[in-house]
Every structure is written in structure tokens, then in C-alpha cells.
Design a protein around this motif. Sequence first.
Motif, PDB file in Angstrom:
ATOM      1  N   ALA A  55       0.754  -1.220   0.081  1.00 58.10           N
ATOM      2  CA  ALA A  55      -0.378   0.123   0.063  1.00 58.10           C
ATOM      3  C   ALA A  55       0.691   1.140  -0.191  1.00 58.10           C
ATOM      4  O   ALA A  55       2.216   1.089   0.741  1.00 58.10           O
ATOM      5  N   LEU A  56       0.712   2.376  -0.707  1.00 58.85           N
ATOM      6  CA  LEU A  56       0.877   3.771  -0.379  1.00 58.85           C
ATOM      7  C   LEU A  56       0.085   4.766   0.357  1.00 58.85           C
ATOM      8  O   LEU A  56      -1.211   4.772   0.602  1.00 58.85           O
ATOM      9  N   TYR A  57       0.989   5.088   0.900  1.00 57.58           N
ATOM     10  CA  TYR A  57      -0.162   6.078   1.514  1.00 57.58           C
ATOM     11  C   TYR A  57       0.514   7.584   1.167  1.00 57.58           C
ATOM     12  O   TYR A  57       2.042   7.994   1.424  1.00 57.58           O
ATOM     13  N   ARG A  58      -0.626   8.629   1.541  1.00 56.02           N
ATOM     14  CA  ARG A  58       0.003   9.960   1.418  1.00 56.02           C
ATOM     15  C   ARG A  58      -0.247  11.056   2.597  1.00 56.02           C
ATOM     16  O   ARG A  58      -1.977  10.933   2.183  1.00 56.02           O
ATOM     17  N   ASP A  59      -0.159  11.431   3.081  1.00 59.57           N
ATOM     18  CA  ASP A  59      -0.925  12.441   3.860  1.00 59.57           C
ATOM     19  C   ASP A  59      -1.378  11.658   5.436  1.00 59.57           C
ATOM     20  O   ASP A  59      -3.138  11.951   5.508  1.00 59.57           O
ATOM     21  N   GLY A  60      -1.366  10.088   5.403  1.00 56.32           N
ATOM     22  CA  GLY A  60      -1.619   9.640   6.722  1.00 56.32           C
ATOM     23  C   GLY A  60      -3.251   8.442   5.902  1.00 56.32           C
ATOM     24  O   GLY A  60      -3.774   7.688   6.151  1.00 56.32           O
ATOM     25  N   LEU A  61      -3.595   9.063   4.217  1.00 60.87           N
ATOM     26  CA  LEU A  61      -4.550   8.414   3.705  1.00 60.87           C
ATOM     27  C   LEU A  61      -3.864   7.314   2.708  1.00 60.87           C
ATOM     28  O   LEU A  61      -2.700   7.741   1.785  1.00 60.87           O
ATOM     29  N   ARG A  62      -4.844   6.329   2.303  1.00 59.45           N
ATOM     30  CA  ARG A  62      -3.903   5.116   0.981  1.00 59.45           C
ATOM     31  C   ARG A  62      -4.162   5.761   0.036  1.00 59.45           C
ATOM     32  O   ARG A  62      -5.187   5.590  -0.697  1.00 59.45           O
ATOM     33  N   VAL A  63      -3.469   5.844  -1.106  1.00 63.80           N
ATOM     34  CA  VAL A  63      -3.590   6.349  -2.148  1.00 63.80           C
ATOM     35  C   VAL A  63      -3.650   5.307  -3.384  1.00 63.80           C
ATOM     36  O   VAL A  63      -3.974   5.724  -4.469  1.00 63.80           O
ATOM     37  N   ALA A  64      -2.588   4.374  -2.620  1.00 62.83           N
ATOM     38  CA  ALA A  64      -2.791   3.491  -3.626  1.00 62.83           C
ATOM     39  C   ALA A  64      -2.398   2.051  -3.647  1.00 62.83           C
ATOM     40  O   ALA A  64      -2.069   1.781  -1.810  1.00 62.83           O
ATOM     41  N   SER A  65      -2.489   0.512  -3.520  1.00 65.46           N
ATOM     42  CA  SER A  65      -2.415  -0.618  -3.265  1.00 65.46           C
ATOM     43  C   SER A  65      -2.369  -2.060  -4.515  1.00 65.46           C
ATOM     44  O   SER A  65      -2.648  -2.476  -5.036  1.00 65.46           O
ATOM     45  N   PRO A  66      -1.193  -0.950  -4.653  1.00 70.16           N
ATOM     46  CA  PRO A  66       0.332  -2.108  -6.383  1.00 70.16           C
ATOM     47  C   PRO A  66      -0.238  -3.933  -5.818  1.00 70.16           C
ATOM     48  O   PRO A  66      -0.239  -4.216  -4.112  1.00 70.16           O
ATOM     49  N   GLU A  67      -0.110  -4.212  -6.675  1.00 67.78           N
ATOM     50  CA  GLU A  67      -0.770  -5.834  -6.850  1.00 67.78           C
ATOM     51  C   GLU A  67       0.749  -6.398  -6.700  1.00 67.78           C
ATOM     52  O   GLU A  67       0.640  -7.693  -6.647  1.00 67.78           O
ATOM     53  N   THR A  68       2.165  -5.906  -7.477  1.00 72.02           N
ATOM     54  CA  THR A  68       3.168  -6.129  -7.435  1.00 72.02           C
ATOM     55  C   THR A  68       4.078  -5.763  -6.972  1.00 72.02           C
ATOM     56  O   THR A  68       3.933  -4.606  -6.466  1.00 72.02           O
TER      57      THR A  68
END
Length: 387
Positions: A55-68
Motif C-alpha cells: 500500500a502507498l500512503y500520503r498524508d496518512g491516507l491510502r492512495v494506492a494498493s499495488p499488486e506487485t
Amino acid sequence: MPRRQERPGREPRSGARRYTWRRNPAPAPTAEPPATPAAGAEAAQEPEHSVVHTALYRDGLRVASPETLTDTYRRLHEQPRTMAWIGLARPTEAELKSLAAEFDLHQLAVEDALEAHQRPKLERYGETLFVVLRAARYLDAPEEVDFGELHVFVGADFVITVRHGAAPDLSAVRHRVEASPELLGLGPEAVLYAILDAVVDGYAPVVDGVQNDIDEIETEVFSGAPEVSRRIYELSREMVEFQRATRPLVGMLHALMAGFAKYGTDEELQRYLRDVADHVTHTSERVDGFRQALADILTVNATLVTQQQNAEMRALAEAGFEQNEEIKKISSWAAILFAPTLVGTIYGMNFENMPELGWGFGYPFAIGLMGVVCVSLYVIFKRRDWL
């Protein structure tokens, strides 16, 4: 794979920012997109694939959930001021080498994460912090403690968790920090502290379960249960492992607290880490007490077993003594009765040349001889306390 490009740093955080961190809060809705199918696989069961969740987070919120991992690297390069949290379970050597090349991980730390079976420790390699934790959970059915191993890489904009074993449940940790965006916005160190808190909180049910086992063992010891010695030994071995998991954590957390000023740790996170350190110290003291209690119980059990064996030997000796006394009585009366039988047998042969056959006092003499012999034997046996 070429080394990653430098990404723009985060903007300075305001010291006035505050957040609410609850220990074991109820799951709350977050701003993340729908989770991928692998999101729930980070719980107790072992996943089929080593990459459990990213998972990628910016400012405490998830912005993406890459699969690889490749997609994670690409998105992390494209989106500045973003933090990546990569969760793996029993990764392959190729996956760890890929992560090492992307995030500049030290070779020694990568080897430790690949081989596992490490003791809890805290190492700093440049700007990357490498932490090894031993998680524990209590299994009710077999009444035993199951230990897991967790390796955590913490960098400026990434957190990599490598799990060996079923514990801890990192999906619950992820839900907790995502429910507190202001906490998660503090960066990778906030994730590390949340993981530490989850591992330490996981020790509490183990402590309760072991305390209950010790109480049961004490009851079994005084009730004379035959298998209690084996149970004491097995629980003592588990407490040795538990002690190896908890005792190093005290020094590790104090080392982290010693670097508060140097690394500019947020004030609220400092309070949170001190709270975790208090829990670890308390747990470590409880485990030390368990080991001493089990040693004392084992000593008491050995004493009780010895006393029981002595009582059994004494009972056998008393039974043997009583049996010998009975044998003495039987033997004495047998000897007394044998004397007149011997005399009567001799005089009952009726040979022609026996002088006593024509003697007028032959019969009284035989009867008297029998009586004298019997009385003599009775007196002898009586004086020797055989009768």
C-alpha cells in the motif's frame, strides 16, 4: 536492478499536530480504495504468495494498493511525498534482493530476514533501521505458546515487514493505523511503533494463558497427577523462549528512546514508545517470575514425589515385616507339631526287636517325650518372640 532515484522529501510537519491513538480500537472506515484480494491474507494463516500486501500512503491516507513489487516501485517514483508499506511472508531470495536493490537495504540485514531464526535486535544501517521481533500467541487447545518472527525495515519513505510464522496479525495493525490518519501521516516511524505495540499487546494473552497453566499445574502437583512433571518441563521450555523474545525488547526500546532528540521523533510518538516500553518491562518481569515459579514448583513436585516414594517403601517394608512375623509363627507351630509327629512315627513302625514294645511304661514314656519336646520348643520360640 538500478538503484532507486532520490525522491523529494516530505514537507516539515508542524509540531502542533495531534492525533488520537487508541490501544486496540474498533475498525473504522478509511479513505482507502477497495482492498485487493490479498489484503485479508495477512492474518493468522500462512499466505500462498510471499507478497501479502502492499500500500502507498500520503498524508496518512491510502492512495494506492499495488499488486506487485514492480508496480509499487513505479508508483513510489511517480508520486512524491508518498510512503510505501510492503508486507511479505516467507519471501524468496529473489524478492528480497529486489527490495534490497530498490531501497538500498544492507546485505547482512537481508540475509537475516531470509534465514530467520534470529534473536530480537535493533540495527541501524545508514538511514535504514532493521528490527527483529519475536511475536507470540497462546493456543488454547494444546495449551502451548506459538512463536513467530517478524523482521521490519524502516526507511525514510518505506516500511517492509517480513513475517516468519502466523503471528503477529499485521492486517489488524494496518487497520488500526489507517483508522488514525494523523498518526499514519507521521511516517514510517509511526508504523514501526504500531507494530511494536501490536507485538507487545500480543504478549498479554500469552501471559494470562501461562498464569492459568501454572495455577492448574500447582493443583495437579498437590493432587499427585502422574503427568505433571512433563507439563512443568514443557512449560519451562516455553518460558525460556518467551524470555528470549521479551527481554531484548527492553534494551531495544530504550535504544530507540535514546535517539529521540537525534532523529527528531514526534513528541506524541515519544510518549507512545515509552508506554510500549513500560508494557514490555512489565511483561519481562512477569516472564521472569513465571520461570522462578516453575522452578519452585518443580522442586516441590520432586519433594512430593520423593515423599510418596518413601511412603510406599515404608509401607512395603511394614508389609514385609508383618509377613515375616506371620511366617515366624507358622514356622514355630509347624516345628512344635513336627516333634510329636516324629516320635509317633518312630514308635509306630512296630518292629519286632524294638525294646519299648514290650515295656509296660512304653506308651506313657512316648506321650511324655512328646509333651516335653513340644513344651521345650514352645518356650524357646516364645523367648525369641516368634510366638
